[in-house]
Design a protein around this motif. Sequence first.
Motif, PDB file in Angstrom:
ATOM      1  N   LEU A 365       0.820  -1.211   0.000  1.00  0.00           N
ATOM      2  CA  LEU A 365       0.000   0.000   0.000  1.00  0.00           C
ATOM      3  C   LEU A 365       0.854   1.261   0.000  1.00  0.00           C
ATOM      4  CD1 LEU A 365      -2.854  -1.076   2.402  1.00  0.00           C
ATOM      5  CD2 LEU A 365      -3.120  -0.368   0.021  1.00  0.00           C
ATOM      6  N   ASP A 366       1.949   1.257   0.761  1.00  0.00           N
ATOM      7  CA  ASP A 366       2.811   2.438   0.801  1.00  0.00           C
ATOM      8  C   ASP A 366       3.374   2.733  -0.586  1.00  0.00           C
ATOM      9  OD1 ASP A 366       2.386   2.889   3.452  1.00  0.00           O
ATOM     10  OD2 ASP A 366       4.184   1.845   4.138  1.00  0.00           O
ATOM     11  N   ALA A 367       3.836   1.683  -1.287  1.00  0.00           N
ATOM     12  CA  ALA A 367       4.424   1.899  -2.609  1.00  0.00           C
ATOM     13  C   ALA A 367       3.374   2.357  -3.608  1.00  0.00           C
ATOM     14  CB  ALA A 367       5.095   0.610  -3.092  1.00  0.00           C
ATOM     15  N   LEU A 368       2.193   1.737  -3.585  1.00  0.00           N
ATOM     16  CA  LEU A 368       1.153   2.099  -4.547  1.00  0.00           C
ATOM     17  C   LEU A 368       0.600   3.498  -4.279  1.00  0.00           C
ATOM     18  CD1 LEU A 368      -0.849  -1.263  -4.924  1.00  0.00           C
ATOM     19  CD2 LEU A 368       0.975  -0.342  -6.372  1.00  0.00           C
ATOM     20  N   LEU A 369       0.363   3.830  -3.011  1.00  0.00           N
ATOM     21  CA  LEU A 369      -0.160   5.168  -2.693  1.00  0.00           C
ATOM     22  C   LEU A 369       0.879   6.246  -2.963  1.00  0.00           C
ATOM     23  CD1 LEU A 369      -2.153   4.339   0.559  1.00  0.00           C
ATOM     24  CD2 LEU A 369      -3.087   5.003  -1.666  1.00  0.00           C
ATOM     25  N   ASP A 370       2.145   5.953  -2.707  1.00  0.00           N
ATOM     26  CA  ASP A 370       3.199   6.918  -3.001  1.00  0.00           C
ATOM     27  C   ASP A 370       3.222   7.240  -4.493  1.00  0.00           C
ATOM     28  OD1 ASP A 370       5.454   8.547  -2.718  1.00  0.00           O
ATOM     29  OD2 ASP A 370       6.805   6.872  -3.090  1.00  0.00           O
ATOM     30  N   ASN A 371       3.161   6.189  -5.330  1.00  0.00           N
ATOM     31  CA  ASN A 371       3.144   6.418  -6.776  1.00  0.00           C
ATOM     32  C   ASN A 371       1.898   7.181  -7.207  1.00  0.00           C
ATOM     33  OD1 ASN A 371       5.571   5.352  -7.493  1.00  0.00           O
ATOM     34  ND2 ASN A 371       4.779   3.417  -8.268  1.00  0.00           N
TER      35      ASN A 371
END
Length: 466
Positions: A365-371
């Motif tokens: 989730l952190d990687a997807l939301l950051d992108n």
Amino acid sequence: MRSRLLGMVWFLVALLVFGLGVPLALSVAGAEQQRLFLDRLTDTTRFASLAQRPLIDGLPESLREELRAYSSLYGVDVLVVDKERVPAVGSGRAGEPATIDLNREDVSDRVQAALAGRRPEPGPLLLPWNDRPLVLAGPVLVDGEVRGAVVTVSPTDRSRTRILWWWLIIGAGGVLAFALALLLAVPVVQWILRPVRRLDEATGALVAAVVSGRDVEPVGEERGPPELRKLGRSFDRMAASVGDTLAAQRAFVADASHQLRNPLTALKLRLVNLEGHVDSEAEVHRVAAAAEADRLNRILDELLSMARAENAGGDLVPVDVDDVVAERVTDWRVVADSREIALSTTGSAGETKALVPARGLDGILDALLDNALKFTGRGSAVEVSVSVADERVRLSVRDHGPGLRADELERATDRFWRSSTHQNVPGSGLGLAIVSRIVARAEGDLRLDLPDGGGLRVTVELPAAS
């Protein structure tokens, strides 16, 4: 391969059984025919000897009782003809017509051969379905001169029945031999292929184990042909070497990233401390160096995240999807609000939990939301949706940014890859690569698509905990 090997074994066994059974069956038929022929040849020769004197004296009727007794006992018709092919006496009653038709082709040919002085011959092979009688004709010789012929017509029912029984026994023996061969072939083929099957399974698991950072399970096969056991040991050494090499590589990346952070932090502080102490011409270079230090710091952070994702070991753990989604969306909403982006959540996993590595769902989730927040412009929106279908938990993050071209979707999960249209956006190109590794470790699926209305949607499917 098992089917092909068994098919070859069965074909060879069938060929062997057929190759031995058919000649044996024909040999049995030939032996039975020879026995019957020799028995009837002896009787025919005896009658030819008995008929010499009656034909010379013109008293062939003196043989009638002898012929009738023989015919009654053995069921064989006998006929004595003179040298003009005229019936002289037969095994029938006096005054009755001859019981053998001299006009039949097989009888006529043999009588003609006997009157020519030739000895009887066995004829074609006797077979169970051929009800043709055995016809023999022997010459009656007086001082070397042919005075007539004796014809015997013997039924072959008993001989054909014996041949049939022998063939049935041979057939049953062939079927039994074939069945025994099959029973022996199955365990032998399994014994041969067991190391091959284990190697196939180990090869399929090798990539997943190496990618996920798990230890490669050794083949350890101690059964099967020596050559295949040796191949299994060689595979174990190769797999262990590959695993050790990749583990060392990941450890190096993690250690290097960690060790570089301290001098990088010190460098950044020194650049900040130089603010106001450099002339105006050098200030622009100081600012650029500080920006590059920040960029390098982000790259090191993502390298550490990548190393952790690849080195994630241990078993998969059940995670409450709704709780993790709510927690991560709450934390990232601060970033979204600062950029005037609406961050919303739809759907629910309910009581269903997903199987992921420890803290794996947080990293996804952190990687997807950051992108998503990085590429979405102000005043736009990012949606997070959760659903459950077919014992799989589906999590998707959709943004309304510039998205990707259709031909770029497959490359988006490569390390350090970035679209040519995103070069002005800060980033290292490791976000989706990290997600891909975590999803692969969980044995899930990762899909990227371009939804209607623009932007990019990243969908992650994870196995549900039973």
